[in-house]
Design a protein around this motif. Structure first.
Motif, mmCIF file in Angstrom:
data_model
loop_
_atom_site.group_PDB
_atom_site.id
_atom_site.type_symbol
_atom_site.label_atom_id
_atom_site.label_comp_id
_atom_site.label_asym_id
_atom_site.label_seq_id
_atom_site.Cartn_x
_atom_site.Cartn_y
_atom_site.Cartn_z
ATOM 1 N N ASN A 63 51.034 35.532 38.966
ATOM 2 C CA ASN A 63 51.492 35.546 40.354
ATOM 3 C C ASN A 63 52.697 34.658 40.622
ATOM 4 O OD1 ASN A 63 49.369 37.249 41.030
ATOM 5 N ND2 ASN A 63 48.057 35.615 41.724
ATOM 6 N N GLY A 64 53.283 34.084 39.612
ATOM 7 C CA GLY A 64 54.396 33.174 39.826
ATOM 8 C C GLY A 64 53.906 31.846 40.365
ATOM 9 N N ASN A 65 54.613 31.257 41.283
ATOM 10 C CA ASN A 65 54.257 29.932 41.801
ATOM 11 C C ASN A 65 53.301 30.014 42.991
ATOM 12 O OD1 ASN A 65 55.651 28.374 39.932
ATOM 13 N ND2 ASN A 65 57.576 28.698 41.011
ATOM 14 N N ASP A 66 52.241 30.759 42.828
ATOM 15 C CA ASP A 66 51.216 30.888 43.862
ATOM 16 C C ASP A 66 50.542 29.535 44.082
ATOM 17 O OD1 ASP A 66 49.035 31.458 45.447
ATOM 18 O OD2 ASP A 66 48.271 33.054 44.173
ATOM 19 N N PRO A 67 50.563 29.013 45.305
ATOM 20 C CA PRO A 67 49.928 27.714 45.548
ATOM 21 C C PRO A 67 48.414 27.764 45.356
ATOM 22 C CG PRO A 67 50.669 28.699 47.598
ATOM 23 C CD PRO A 67 51.190 29.560 46.478
ATOM 24 N N LYS A 68 47.842 28.958 45.338
ATOM 25 C CA LYS A 68 46.404 29.109 45.099
ATOM 26 C C LYS A 68 46.163 29.621 43.681
ATOM 27 C CE LYS A 68 45.460 30.099 49.926
ATOM 28 N NZ LYS A 68 44.920 31.038 50.892
ATOM 29 N N ALA A 69 46.884 29.059 42.717
ATOM 30 C CA ALA A 69 46.862 29.569 41.353
ATOM 31 C C ALA A 69 45.605 29.207 40.576
ATOM 32 C CB ALA A 69 48.094 29.075 40.588
ATOM 33 N N GLU A 70 44.808 28.304 41.063
ATOM 34 C CA GLU A 70 43.606 27.923 40.338
ATOM 35 C C GLU A 70 42.455 28.865 40.668
ATOM 36 O OE1 GLU A 70 42.432 23.809 40.274
ATOM 37 O OE2 GLU A 70 44.476 23.179 40.647
ATOM 38 N N ILE A 71 41.652 29.141 39.675
ATOM 39 C CA ILE A 71 40.418 29.873 39.873
ATOM 40 C C ILE A 71 39.316 28.823 39.941
ATOM 41 C CG2 ILE A 71 38.786 31.501 38.849
ATOM 42 C CD1 ILE A 71 41.243 32.898 37.575
ATOM 43 N N ALA A 72 38.575 28.819 41.031
ATOM 44 C CA ALA A 72 37.549 27.798 41.226
ATOM 45 C C ALA A 72 36.476 27.881 40.140
ATOM 46 C CB ALA A 72 36.922 27.961 42.599
ATOM 47 N N ASP A 73 36.085 26.740 39.625
ATOM 48 C CA ASP A 73 35.038 26.653 38.617
ATOM 49 C C ASP A 73 33.688 26.860 39.299
ATOM 50 O OD1 ASP A 73 33.269 26.013 36.606
ATOM 51 O OD2 ASP A 73 34.247 24.129 36.072
ATOM 52 N N PRO A 74 32.933 27.882 38.910
ATOM 53 C CA PRO A 74 31.668 28.159 39.576
ATOM 54 C C PRO A 74 30.502 27.305 39.069
ATOM 55 C CG PRO A 74 32.031 29.789 37.893
ATOM 56 C CD PRO A 74 33.265 28.902 37.927
ATOM 57 N N TYR A 75 30.756 26.453 38.104
ATOM 58 C CA TYR A 75 29.694 25.653 37.495
ATOM 59 C C TYR A 75 28.873 24.933 38.570
ATOM 60 C CZ TYR A 75 27.382 22.252 34.501
ATOM 61 O OH TYR A 75 26.440 21.491 33.864
ATOM 62 N N LEU A 76 27.587 25.033 38.472
ATOM 63 C CA LEU A 76 26.603 24.460 39.396
ATOM 64 C C LEU A 76 26.623 25.130 40.777
ATOM 65 C CD1 LEU A 76 26.775 20.642 38.588
ATOM 66 C CD2 LEU A 76 25.121 22.322 37.734
ATOM 67 N N GLY A 77 27.338 26.234 40.886
ATOM 68 C CA GLY A 77 27.377 26.947 42.155
ATOM 69 C C GLY A 77 26.286 28.008 42.216
ATOM 70 N N ASN A 78 26.327 28.797 43.264
ATOM 71 C CA ASN A 78 25.341 29.867 43.411
ATOM 72 C C ASN A 78 25.905 31.172 42.841
ATOM 73 O OD1 ASN A 78 27.067 31.011 45.362
ATOM 74 N ND2 ASN A 78 26.070 29.891 47.012
ATOM 75 N N ALA A 79 25.113 32.218 42.916
ATOM 76 C CA ALA A 79 25.530 33.509 42.367
ATOM 77 C C ALA A 79 26.821 34.009 43.024
ATOM 78 C CB ALA A 79 24.419 34.535 42.537
ATOM 79 N N GLY A 80 26.989 33.733 44.299
ATOM 80 C CA GLY A 80 28.209 34.144 44.995
ATOM 81 C C GLY A 80 29.453 33.469 44.431
ATOM 82 N N ASN A 81 29.331 32.192 44.053
ATOM 83 C CA ASN A 81 30.460 31.486 43.445
ATOM 84 C C ASN A 81 30.859 32.138 42.125
ATOM 85 O OD1 ASN A 81 28.788 28.672 44.618
ATOM 86 N ND2 ASN A 81 30.800 29.237 45.384
ATOM 87 N N TYR A 82 29.857 32.526 41.340
ATOM 88 C CA TYR A 82 30.137 33.185 40.056
ATOM 89 C C TYR A 82 30.748 34.561 40.268
ATOM 90 C CZ TYR A 82 27.971 29.532 37.303
ATOM 91 O OH TYR A 82 27.710 28.342 36.689
ATOM 92 N N GLU A 83 30.272 35.290 41.268
ATOM 93 C CA GLU A 83 30.833 36.607 41.571
ATOM 94 C C GLU A 83 32.284 36.479 42.024
ATOM 95 O OE1 GLU A 83 31.349 40.612 41.938
ATOM 96 O OE2 GLU A 83 29.655 39.593 40.996
ATOM 97 N N ASN A 84 32.586 35.510 42.887
ATOM 98 C CA ASN A 84 33.971 35.290 43.331
ATOM 99 C C ASN A 84 34.874 34.942 42.158
ATOM 100 O OD1 ASN A 84 33.258 35.760 45.988
ATOM 101 N ND2 ASN A 84 33.035 33.594 46.491
ATOM 102 N N CYS A 85 34.385 34.089 41.274
ATOM 103 C CA CYS A 85 35.155 33.704 40.091
ATOM 104 C C CYS A 85 35.434 34.935 39.233
ATOM 105 C CB CYS A 85 34.387 32.646 39.303
ATOM 106 S SG CYS A 85 35.219 32.087 37.810
ATOM 107 N N PHE A 86 34.398 35.723 39.000
ATOM 108 C CA PHE A 86 34.552 36.948 38.213
ATOM 109 C C PHE A 86 35.603 37.866 38.823
ATOM 110 C CE2 PHE A 86 33.450 41.446 37.796
ATOM 111 C CZ PHE A 86 33.645 41.617 36.427
ATOM 112 N N GLN A 87 35.532 38.066 40.141
ATOM 113 C CA GLN A 87 36.479 38.955 40.806
ATOM 114 C C GLN A 87 37.911 38.443 40.693
ATOM 115 O OE1 GLN A 87 35.891 42.011 41.804
ATOM 116 N NE2 GLN A 87 33.715 41.804 41.339
ATOM 117 N N GLU A 88 38.102 37.131 40.841
ATOM 118 C CA GLU A 88 39.451 36.547 40.714
ATOM 119 C C GLU A 88 39.987 36.750 39.293
ATOM 120 O OE1 GLU A 88 40.637 32.773 42.654
ATOM 121 O OE2 GLU A 88 38.467 32.571 42.981
#
Length: 67
Positions: free
Chosen positions: A28-53
């Motif tokens: 995406n170039g210099n996207d300020p939201k370039a990091e994918i959040a680490d879902p570790y210790l999160g809930n199933a929704g956090n893992y699903e969001n990470c997967f989708q990203e």
């Protein structure tokens, strides 16, 4: 990988500086939201969001590399 993790790798192993990228920043170039959040210790929704990203970024990577 987070920016913090990438910085640790490049500071510990300086020769990797030109070879270490954040996936979303690479596609995406210099996207300020370039990091994918680490879902570790999160809930199933956090893992699903990470997967989708990651899925969207990999599709963009494929398009970028196949052009």
């Amino acid at each position: 990988m987070s920016r913090h993790q990438a910085d640790y790798i490049t500071n510990t192993f300086p020769k990797t500086k030109d070879k270490t990228f954040l996936l979303k920043k690479y596609v995406n170039g210099n996207d300020p939201k370039a990091e994918i959040a680490d879902p570790y210790l999160g809930n199933a929704g956090n893992y699903e969001n990470c997967f989708q990203e990651i899925k969207v970024a990999v599709i963009k990577l494929k398009e970028k590399l196949c052009v």
